[in-house]
Design a protein around this motif. Structure first.
Motif, mmCIF file in Angstrom:
data_model
loop_
_atom_site.group_PDB
_atom_site.id
_atom_site.type_symbol
_atom_site.label_atom_id
_atom_site.label_comp_id
_atom_site.label_asym_id
_atom_site.label_seq_id
_atom_site.Cartn_x
_atom_site.Cartn_y
_atom_site.Cartn_z
ATOM 1 N N ASP A 115 0.861 -1.192 0.000
ATOM 2 C CA ASP A 115 0.000 0.000 0.000
ATOM 3 C C ASP A 115 0.891 1.234 0.000
ATOM 4 O O ASP A 115 1.611 1.490 0.978
ATOM 5 N N ASP A 116 0.874 1.982 -1.119
ATOM 6 C CA ASP A 116 1.649 3.228 -1.187
ATOM 7 C C ASP A 116 0.801 4.364 -1.738
ATOM 8 O O ASP A 116 1.333 5.422 -2.085
ATOM 9 N N ASP A 117 -0.532 4.146 -1.805
ATOM 10 C CA ASP A 117 -1.454 5.163 -2.336
ATOM 11 C C ASP A 117 -1.044 5.634 -3.723
ATOM 12 O O ASP A 117 -1.292 6.782 -4.096
ATOM 13 N N GLY A 118 -0.388 4.748 -4.493
ATOM 14 C CA GLY A 118 -0.044 5.072 -5.874
ATOM 15 C C GLY A 118 1.117 6.024 -6.045
ATOM 16 O O GLY A 118 1.400 6.471 -7.157
ATOM 17 N N ALA A 126 6.477 5.786 -3.757
ATOM 18 C CA ALA A 126 7.425 6.401 -2.815
ATOM 19 C C ALA A 126 6.895 6.203 -1.400
ATOM 20 O O ALA A 126 5.774 5.732 -1.189
ATOM 21 N N LEU A 127 7.710 6.591 -0.438
ATOM 22 C CA LEU A 127 7.295 6.526 0.964
ATOM 23 C C LEU A 127 6.263 7.602 1.269
ATOM 24 O O LEU A 127 6.184 8.593 0.566
ATOM 25 N N PRO A 128 5.480 7.412 2.364
ATOM 26 C CA PRO A 128 5.409 6.240 3.241
ATOM 27 C C PRO A 128 4.594 5.117 2.593
ATOM 28 O O PRO A 128 3.794 5.361 1.690
ATOM 29 N N MET A 129 4.805 3.899 3.083
ATOM 30 C CA MET A 129 4.098 2.754 2.511
ATOM 31 C C MET A 129 4.078 1.609 3.516
ATOM 32 O O MET A 129 4.807 1.622 4.515
ATOM 33 N N THR A 130 3.231 0.621 3.231
ATOM 34 C CA THR A 130 3.148 -0.580 4.055
ATOM 35 C C THR A 130 3.284 -1.803 3.164
ATOM 36 O O THR A 130 2.619 -1.900 2.129
#
Length: 438
Positions: free
Chosen positions: A149-152, A155-159
């Motif tokens: 999950d990186d909201d597209g 790049a960071l932040p992500m899970t």
């Protein structure tokens, strides 16, 4: 978070009153330390890491691995001498939170590791880390079956939602912006069910020595790796699945961090000895022997280490630094003090490093009276008489050491946030003033 006033205070760069004559013990390699931590954590048995670098980047790596369940004990080596870390592998687990700071190795090497964890692993870091490219690793891991999950953003932040294993297989990645995309996948590849075959699809591939370092270190812990150099396809690396061995590894001195000290010998016409310089290494910093010799110095590799001597003259250079981009700031600083122009090529990817290093070097050297222009893939530097002033670092350790090099020859240079050198070179101000006999 408000900046620490101690970090942003101005540090008067020491001006050399004469030729330096010093022995400088350079701390261990960040690149080796962080790769070794990853490999030891993925091994099937405990291992030792001797003379590790203790810096912000390596402590972030160790902290992240601990958060995922790896035990890293700090103490002395198995023979009772010297600092060492004992790494005890364990099943990787989440939920975990990883602070990458602004460390490229942490933000890129650990997502593949976290895909092997049983549970979610959240990655976050400094504001600048959000701007650094991570899409190569994210896209590749998705191709290999990971859920991220990186909201597209790419790049960071992500899970990363690990489920205890990753199928692996063949993956295409454009590593034009960072060779770390390739290294990241190779390091964890032995633990993937099918191993991994990484196919680089981009037009260029910077920092090849760092990929060679990754391959050498994988082979040293028992991995089977096929590379273009070993008769494989161009731009294709294969790692077979298999168990990794726990090793007793001695970390080499960080040769890139030796750069400012060798530069001091060049700038002052003096001599600097760096003990334990390896006779064979994959570190990019080894190119300094060739580059700084061409710029006016001479060197001798002895059993004790590297002896580097300046001649009192600094010559301009026309050089492709594509494989050794991290050396660019220090070379640019020396070039600004040379007796003829320099052209540094092949480093367009530096715009994506800790800061945009090409823009930063241009601005800071020019504000001291220099004449630096950016090119499509590097810098053109025409030496001019420089004057004192503030040299900004942009939270970039190599900008700070570049400013210190200029300060040797130019009175009144003040380094903003010299504390950023702790990223890879702890105690740099003390090492620097010690070299000068202060």
């Amino acid at each position: 978070m408000a900046p620490n006033t101690a970090d942003t205070a101005l540090w008067p760069a020491p001006h050399a009153s004469g030729a330096v004559d010093a022995t400088v013990h350079v701390p261990g390699s960040k690149s080796v330390t962080n790769r070794a931590l990853v490999l030891a954590s993925l091994a099937s048995e405990p291992g030792w890491l001797r003379r590790p670098l203790r810096s912000r980047d390596t402590l972030l790596m160790a902290g992240a691995l601990r958060a995922m369940g790896i035990e890293i004990e700090e103490g002395v080596g198995p023979d009772g001498t010297g600092e060492a870390w004992r790494v005890i592998p364990s099943d990787l687990r989440g939920p975990a939170a990883v602070d990458v700071g602004n460390a490229g190795t942490v933000m890129r090497f650990l997502p593949p590791v976290s895909a092997l964890a049983d549970g979610p692993v959240r990655f976050d870091g400094d504001p600048r880390s959000y701007e650094r490219p991570l899409n190569g690793v994210i896209d590749a891991l998705r191709q290999l079956g990971a859920r991220i999950d990186d909201d597209g953003r790419g790049a960071l932040p992500m899970t990363v939602h690990g489920n205890g294993a990753l199928e692996g297989g063949t993956v295409a990645v454009d590593a034009s912006s960072s060779s770390q995309f390739v290294s990241a996948l190779l390091l964890s590849g032995p633990r993937f069910n099918q191993g991994v075959e990484v196919r680089h699809t981009g037009a260029t591939l910077p920092s090849m020595p760092h990929i060679r370092m990754t391959v050498d270190m994988l082979r040293a812990v028992g991995a089977q790796v096929d590379t273009p150099e070993s008769g494989g396809e161009p731009n294709v690396w294969r790692v077979s699945p298999g168990a990794l061995l726990g090793r007793d590894l001695v970390v080499e001195p960080d040769l890139s961090n030796a750069q400012p000290f060798l530069a001091a010998a060049l700038v002052t016409g003096g001599k600097v000895v760096v003990p334990d310089w390896p006779s064979r290494t994959t570190q990019p910093g080894d190119r300094l022997r060739e580059i700084f010799t061409e710029m006016g110095g001479s060197c001798e590799l002895t059993e004790y280490g590297l002896v580097f001597t300046g001649s009192g003259s600094i010559h301009g250079i026309d050089v492709d630094l594509g494989e050794v981009g991290e050396l660019t700031p220090g070379i640019a600083a020396v070039a600004a003090l040379a007796d003829s122009p320099s052209t540094l090529r092949g480093v367009a990817h530096l715009r994506l490093h800790e800061t945009d290093r090409l823009a930063a070097l241009t601005k800071e050297i020019n504000e001291l009276g220099g004449d630096v222009t950016e090119t499509a893939d590097g810098l053109h530097i025409r030496p001019r008489r420089l004057h004192g002033g503030i040299f900004h670092t942009y939270d970039d350790h190599r900008m700070a050491t570049a400013g210190a090099i200029i300060g040797l020859a130019v009175e009144g240079v003040q380094i903003e946030n010299v504390a950023t050198t702790a990223k890879t070179l702890p105690d740099f101000p003390d090492l620097w003033t010690g070299m000068l006999g202060a």
